[in-house]
Design a protein around this motif. Structure first.
Motif, PDB file in Angstrom:
ATOM      1  N   LYS A 169      -0.171 -32.343 -35.036  1.00 45.85           N
ATOM      2  CA  LYS A 169       0.434 -33.632 -34.689  1.00 45.85           C
ATOM      3  C   LYS A 169       0.666 -33.785 -33.187  1.00 45.85           C
ATOM      4  O   LYS A 169       0.391 -34.843 -32.617  1.00 45.85           O
ATOM      5  N   ARG A 170       1.179 -32.759 -32.579  1.00 43.90           N
ATOM      6  CA  ARG A 170       1.497 -32.838 -31.146  1.00 43.90           C
ATOM      7  C   ARG A 170       0.238 -32.860 -30.294  1.00 43.90           C
ATOM      8  O   ARG A 170       0.197 -33.492 -29.241  1.00 43.90           O
ATOM      9  N   GLY A 171      -0.804 -32.138 -30.746  1.00 49.23           N
ATOM     10  CA  GLY A 171      -2.055 -32.120 -30.006  1.00 49.23           C
ATOM     11  C   GLY A 171      -2.089 -31.163 -28.845  1.00 49.23           C
ATOM     12  O   GLY A 171      -3.004 -31.198 -28.014  1.00 49.23           O
ATOM     13  N   GLY A 172      -1.085 -30.275 -28.766  1.00 55.69           N
ATOM     14  CA  GLY A 172      -1.044 -29.273 -27.709  1.00 55.69           C
ATOM     15  C   GLY A 172      -1.277 -27.888 -28.276  1.00 55.69           C
ATOM     16  O   GLY A 172      -1.171 -27.678 -29.490  1.00 55.69           O
ATOM     17  N   PRO A 173      -1.583 -26.921 -27.436  1.00 56.17           N
ATOM     18  CA  PRO A 173      -1.855 -25.566 -27.923  1.00 56.17           C
ATOM     19  C   PRO A 173      -0.626 -24.883 -28.499  1.00 56.17           C
ATOM     20  O   PRO A 173       0.494 -25.108 -28.028  1.00 56.17           O
ATOM     21  N   GLU A 174      -0.859 -24.045 -29.509  1.00 51.61           N
ATOM     22  CA  GLU A 174       0.213 -23.272 -30.143  1.00 51.61           C
ATOM     23  C   GLU A 174       0.469 -21.962 -29.411  1.00 51.61           C
ATOM     24  O   GLU A 174       1.384 -21.221 -29.765  1.00 51.61           O
ATOM     25  N   VAL A 175      -0.344 -21.662 -28.417  1.00 51.71           N
ATOM     26  CA  VAL A 175      -0.253 -20.399 -27.683  1.00 51.71           C
ATOM     27  C   VAL A 175      -0.205 -20.698 -26.192  1.00 51.71           C
ATOM     28  O   VAL A 175      -0.568 -21.806 -25.755  1.00 51.71           O
ATOM     29  N   PRO A 176       0.232 -19.749 -25.368  1.00 47.64           N
ATOM     30  CA  PRO A 176       0.255 -19.968 -23.914  1.00 47.64           C
ATOM     31  C   PRO A 176      -1.134 -20.305 -23.379  1.00 47.64           C
ATOM     32  O   PRO A 176      -2.149 -19.883 -23.940  1.00 47.64           O
ATOM     33  N   ALA A 177      -1.160 -21.032 -22.278  1.00 50.47           N
ATOM     34  CA  ALA A 177      -2.429 -21.516 -21.717  1.00 50.47           C
ATOM     35  C   ALA A 177      -3.378 -20.376 -21.368  1.00 50.47           C
ATOM     36  O   ALA A 177      -4.583 -20.460 -21.625  1.00 50.47           O
ATOM     37  N   TYR A 178      -2.846 -19.284 -20.792  1.00 49.56           N
ATOM     38  CA  TYR A 178      -3.721 -18.182 -20.397  1.00 49.56           C
ATOM     39  C   TYR A 178      -4.375 -17.545 -21.623  1.00 49.56           C
ATOM     40  O   TYR A 178      -5.551 -17.152 -21.586  1.00 49.56           O
TER      41      TYR A 178
END
Length: 256
Positions: A25-34
């Motif tokens: 739903k949020r559309g962002g990653p579930e893990v850190p960017a690196y």
């Protein structure tokens, strides 16, 4: 799933990984960017390896003689035209970037897997999100992974093997002499890692290397995960690169 929806087996490994690593739903990653960038780089190598475009020769990644067409052609050309070969870990560090992540996300948006939602400032996207648009492909991926992680006697594959075994034993019993010793039927063994298709095994290995597998499937048997992950070289390169990143961060924290 309608006729236009991509199936799980039609997704590339980078697409499959991002689909599982992104909040629906949020559309962002579930893990850190690196971690997202590093694992995606490993998924690119894994996909090229699976389609036969590259191979590991000794310590170095090399392009094969007959490389098929792929959506990852820019990455394949980069490997092909390097003046000297590199190790898998070195290629992971060279391929990990925000641009690679965005390129794969955009390809997923073009296929109707996700929506591309962003805020523009002065004509430039400052923040971009990719909420899920079609849940069917991710649901199919989860189902395939769950089936692979829980494959044991009682599963469809094990039942088929058991039925074939009983049929062969019945034929043998009919043709055996009447005074032959009666032996107990052999119990079917748990289906081994070889019963799982290579693409699912590769995805499990990458998810495990990133630590996301345990988050998505907390009840997964560690022994089974180890069997399926094996010694898959792209996933091992991800683990090595993540280890170096974390060590560097720890040293920076100490020096700060």
């Amino acid at each position: 799933m309608d006729a236009q929806s991509p199936k799980a087996e039609e997704l590339s490994l980078p697409q499959a990984f991002l689909l599982l690593a992104t909040d629906d739903k949020r559309g962002g990653p579930e893990v850190p960017a690196y971690l997202l960038r590093t694992t995606l780089a490993g998924a690119i190598l894994a996909e090229l390896d699976l389609i036969g475009a590259i191979d590991l020769h000794g310590r170095f990644v090399r392009v094969t003689g007959d490389a098929p067409q792929t959506d990852l052609q820019p990455e394949l050309d980069l490997i092909r035209h390097k003046s000297r070969p590199h190790t898998p870990k070195r290629w992971v560090s060279m391929l990990e970037s925000r641009a690679e992540v965005q390129r794969v996300y955009q390809g997923m948006a073009e296929r109707g897997l996700v929506d591309q939602v962003g805020e523009k400032r002065l004509g430039i996207f400052k923040t971009v999100r990719y909420p899920e648009k079609d849940h069917a492909p991710e649901a199919a991926l989860v189902q395939k992974i769950e089936a692979a992680l829980t494959d044991k006697p009682g599963s469809a594959q094990a039942e088929t093997a058991s039925a074939e075994l009983r049929a062969s034993e019945a034929v043998a019993a009919d043709s055996a002499p009447s005074d032959a010793a009666v032996t107990a039927p052999t119990e079917p063994k748990a289906a081994g890692p070889q019963s799982v298709d290579p693409r699912t095994r590769a995805l499990i290995a990458l998810l495990h290397a990133s630590g996301l597998l345990e988050k998505l499937f907390p009840d997964a048997d560690r022994g089974r995960v180890g069997q399926l992950s094996g010694n898959f070289w792209p996933a091992r390169a991800v683990e090595d690169e993540l280890r170096m990143i974390r060590l560097a961060e720890a040293e920076s924290a100490i020096q700060a």
